[in-house]
Design a protein around this motif. Structure first.
Motif, PDB file in Angstrom:
ATOM      1  N   GLN A   1      -5.616  -5.237   3.781  1.00  0.00           N
ATOM      2  CA  GLN A   1      -4.501  -4.480   3.194  1.00  0.00           C
ATOM      3  C   GLN A   1      -4.910  -3.023   2.965  1.00  0.00           C
TER       4      GLN A   1
ATOM      5  N   GLN B   1       7.421 -11.369  -0.122  1.00  0.00           N
ATOM      6  CA  GLN B   1       6.744 -10.072  -0.018  1.00  0.00           C
ATOM      7  C   GLN B   1       7.704  -9.026   0.536  1.00  0.00           C
ATOM      8  N   GLN B   2       8.460  -9.418   1.537  1.00  0.00           N
ATOM      9  CA  GLN B   2       9.374  -8.448   2.127  1.00  0.00           C
ATOM     10  C   GLN B   2      10.573  -8.181   1.221  1.00  0.00           C
TER      11      GLN B   2
ATOM     12  N   ASN C   1       9.339  -2.162   2.163  1.00  0.00           N
ATOM     13  CA  ASN C   1       9.437  -1.426   3.423  1.00  0.00           C
ATOM     14  C   ASN C   1      10.579  -0.435   3.476  1.00  0.00           C
TER      15      ASN C   1
ATOM     16  N   ASN D   1      -0.275   4.281  -2.832  1.00  0.00           N
ATOM     17  CA  ASN D   1      -0.423   2.960  -2.227  1.00  0.00           C
ATOM     18  C   ASN D   1      -1.899   2.638  -1.934  1.00  0.00           C
TER      19      ASN D   1
ATOM     20  N   GLY E   1       1.305  -6.826  -1.992  1.00  0.00           N
ATOM     21  CA  GLY E   1       0.775  -6.238  -0.759  1.00  0.00           C
ATOM     22  C   GLY E   1      -0.434  -7.018  -0.273  1.00  0.00           C
TER      23      GLY E   1
ATOM     24  N   TRP F   1      -1.182 -11.313   2.142  1.00  0.00           N
ATOM     25  CA  TRP F   1      -2.034 -11.668   3.290  1.00  0.00           C
ATOM     26  C   TRP F   1      -3.191 -12.562   2.868  1.00  0.00           C
TER      27      TRP F   1
HETATM   28  C1  BGC Z   1       3.202  -5.513   4.053  1.00  0.00           C
HETATM   29  C2  BGC Z   1       3.935  -4.459   4.783  1.00  0.00           C
HETATM   30  C3  BGC Z   1       4.031  -3.239   3.911  1.00  0.00           C
HETATM   31  C4  BGC Z   1       2.682  -2.801   3.420  1.00  0.00           C
HETATM   32  C5  BGC Z   1       2.804  -1.666   2.463  1.00  0.00           C
HETATM   33  C6  BGC Z   1       1.877  -4.998   3.631  1.00  0.00           C
HETATM   34  O1  BGC Z   1       1.192  -5.988   2.954  1.00  0.00           O
HETATM   35  O2  BGC Z   1       3.080  -6.670   4.857  1.00  0.00           O
HETATM   36  O3  BGC Z   1       5.198  -4.933   5.154  1.00  0.00           O
HETATM   37  O4  BGC Z   1       4.608  -2.188   4.607  1.00  0.00           O
HETATM   38  O5  BGC Z   1       2.025  -3.861   2.818  1.00  0.00           O
HETATM   39  O6  BGC Z   1       1.586  -1.219   1.999  1.00  0.00           O
END
Ligand code: BGC
Length: 520
Positions: A175, A294-295, A300, A331, A406, A410
């Protein structure tokens, strides 16, 4: 479990051997895979806000945007074709993740990373050289293919390489690379937008080749994980690799657990049919819900469309790109917080804190936009204190995401599945993530046009639901060795009943509640 490991205070078993330079460097190289994903998450929004790009490829959007000056701001970029440029990539990634799961299982994690890097490289060349919309979209599809392979293999690679007690931190390297990719893309857009002659977008798109080359070359030199080597039948080599990554000669106990897990996996012929069995219901549900939620945090909207969003809100061209750079930096920095805390405070704590923080800031953003633009979308926020407050609130939201959903989006799916369904579980995670990323990418501009400020309340509602979901349905997995995860599931108040006793390695040594604590 052969010999019986000892139990740490935080639950789970601790093997001998810790962190060494080899495993850390290996994981850093592998995490590079996140760069390619991050780069194109971050690059497309800025490119689609560049006038010369719009004029050349999407002239009708350009005219519509010009006409909207002073009129309804919510709708000025609403075009399905324009959003297809952004979102097509994720559709391709979705399909690719299924092929990638086969390659990852049959040929190893490393091979998937290599394929991903090379296809991505092709896509970036096509994009940089694009003279028509077809070249653009085909290039995006190839990039997507690469992303599908990378996202399938990198998180699993990291979770398998890492010693349990720092698995969270190492996995979040992925990430971290994603956020660096997004940030660098924001910076590059800021720079290329100033290029005289208006060909800056070309440079922005072509530079995706850099992370692609880094990942491909990196993958060439990476060793494969012991779990994967074993899965493909080379016991001796797998043991040597485990010794190397743990920096120890005596890895018998952990190796025996890997062998047990692998034998269990071998008995299963069809991972896809398999993951549908009731005993894997907990993993299946979590591997679907985590990416879905998450989405639906709405992140996004910011990643893709921050520059467009800021422009919609009345920021000038350069201020919009600069604001995207600022939220991009937040971020990255906030991701470090999760690296430091994830194996100490655990996954659930971060999920819950991040959720509350995102909820509050989203409601506040929605209220501010409502106040300034009302229902008709007429107004502007050019500069001044209000615009600063809005940017600040967006940063608070981004930080909340960056240390919770974020990285954990994963990490968690990559560590909760037993070996026999790990590739399948990860493919489900990637494809649901990509599907939802596609929808958000495709629909955001028209959602903004129709739902207006209410869009932010819509996402806030989902954040509330997912926070409650995590509280009740996710077992804590910090410090639990990856091939012993079933123990954590078995101790869970709801999911426990799905896990058969014989699925828990070492179940005859201690009760799971003793090992993992009662998990809410
Ligand atoms: C997400 C992405 C996102 C990103 C932002 C990721 O973990 O899967 O969709 O844009 O984080 O930092």
């Amino acid at each position: 479990m052969a010999g019986g490991g000892f139990v740490s205070q935080s639950g789970g078993k601790v093997y001998e051997g810790g962190v060494n330079a080899f495993v850390v460097i290996t994981c850093m190289v592998a995490a590079m895979g996140g760069l390619i994903f991050g780069y194109d998450l971050g690059i497309s929004g800025g490119v689609t806000s560049m006038e010369t790009f719009l004029k050349q490829f999407f002239p009708s959007v350009y005219e519509q945007q010009e006409k909207a000056a002073g009129g309804n701001q919510y709708c000025k970029f609403d075009s399905q074709l324009l959003t297809l440029f952004t979102s097509s990539l994720y559709l391709a990634a979705l399909f690719a993740s299924f092929f990638a799961s086969i390659v990852t299982r049959a040929f190893g994690r490393k091979m998937s990373m290599l394929v991903g890097g090379l296809v991505f490289l092709l896509g970036s060349i096509l994009n940089g050289a694009a003279v028509n919309v077809e070249m653009l979209i085909i290039g995006r599809l190839l990039l997507g293919f690469g992303v599908g392979f990378a996202n399938q293999s990198v998180p699993v690679y990291l979770s398998e390489m890492a010693p349990a007690k720092i698995r969270g931190a190492l996995n979040i390297g992925f990430q971290m690379a994603i956020t660096i990719g997004i940030f660098v893309a924001n910076l590059i857009n800021y720079g290329t937008a100033q290029i005289k002659g208006g060909w800056g977008w070309r440079l922005s798109l072509a530079l995706a080749a850099v992370p692609a080359i880094m990942m491909s070359v990196g993958a060439l030199f990476l060793p494969d994980t012991p779990n994967s080597i074993l899965e493909r039948g080379n016991t001796e080599k797998a043991k040597q690799m485990l010794k190397k990554i743990r920096g120890l000669d005596d890895v018998d106990e952990e190796f025996q657990d890997l062998v047990d897990a692998c034998e269990a996996a071998k008995r299963v012929q069809h991972p896809w049919k398999n993951i549908m069995q009731p005993r894997y219901r907990p993993q299946l549900v979590i591997c679907m819900f985590i990416p879905f939620f998450q989405q639906l945090t709405g992140i996004n909207v910011i990643t893709f469309y921050a520059p467009v969003l800021y422009k919609t809100l009345g920021f000038g061209d350069s201020a919009s790109l600069m604001s995207a750079v600022i939220s991009g930096a937040v971020n990255v920095v906030a991701t470090i917080v999760s690296i430091v805390t994830v194996d100490r405070f655990g996954r659930k704590f971060l999920f819950l804190e991040g959720g509350i923080q995102m909820f509050i800031s989203q409601i506040a953003v929605g209220l501010m936009i409502w106040k300034n633009f009302g229902v008709n979308g007429e107004g502007s926020m050019s500069g001044g204190k209000e615009a600063d407050i809005l940017l600040f609130l967006i940063c608070v939201y981004v930080a909340g995401f960056a240390w919770s959903w974020g990285p954990l989006g994963w990490l968690v799916p990559s560590e909760i599945c037993p070996l026999e369904i790990r590739s399948a579980g990860q493919a489900i995670n990637v494809s649901v993530n990509m599907l939802l990323t596609f929808f958000i990418g495709q629909l955001f501009l028209s959602m903004l046009c129709h739902m207006k400020f209410g869009l932010f309340f819509f996402f806030a509602g989902f954040v509330a639901v997912m926070t409650v979901f995590i509280h009740f349905f996710l077992p804590e997995t910090k410090n639990v060795p990856i091939e012993e995860m079933n123990g954590a599931w078995k101790a869970h108040w709801f999911w426990g009943k799905f896990i058969p006793d014989d699925a828990v390695i070492g179940h005859h040594h201690a009760s799971n509640v003793e090992l993992y604590g009662k998990v809410v």
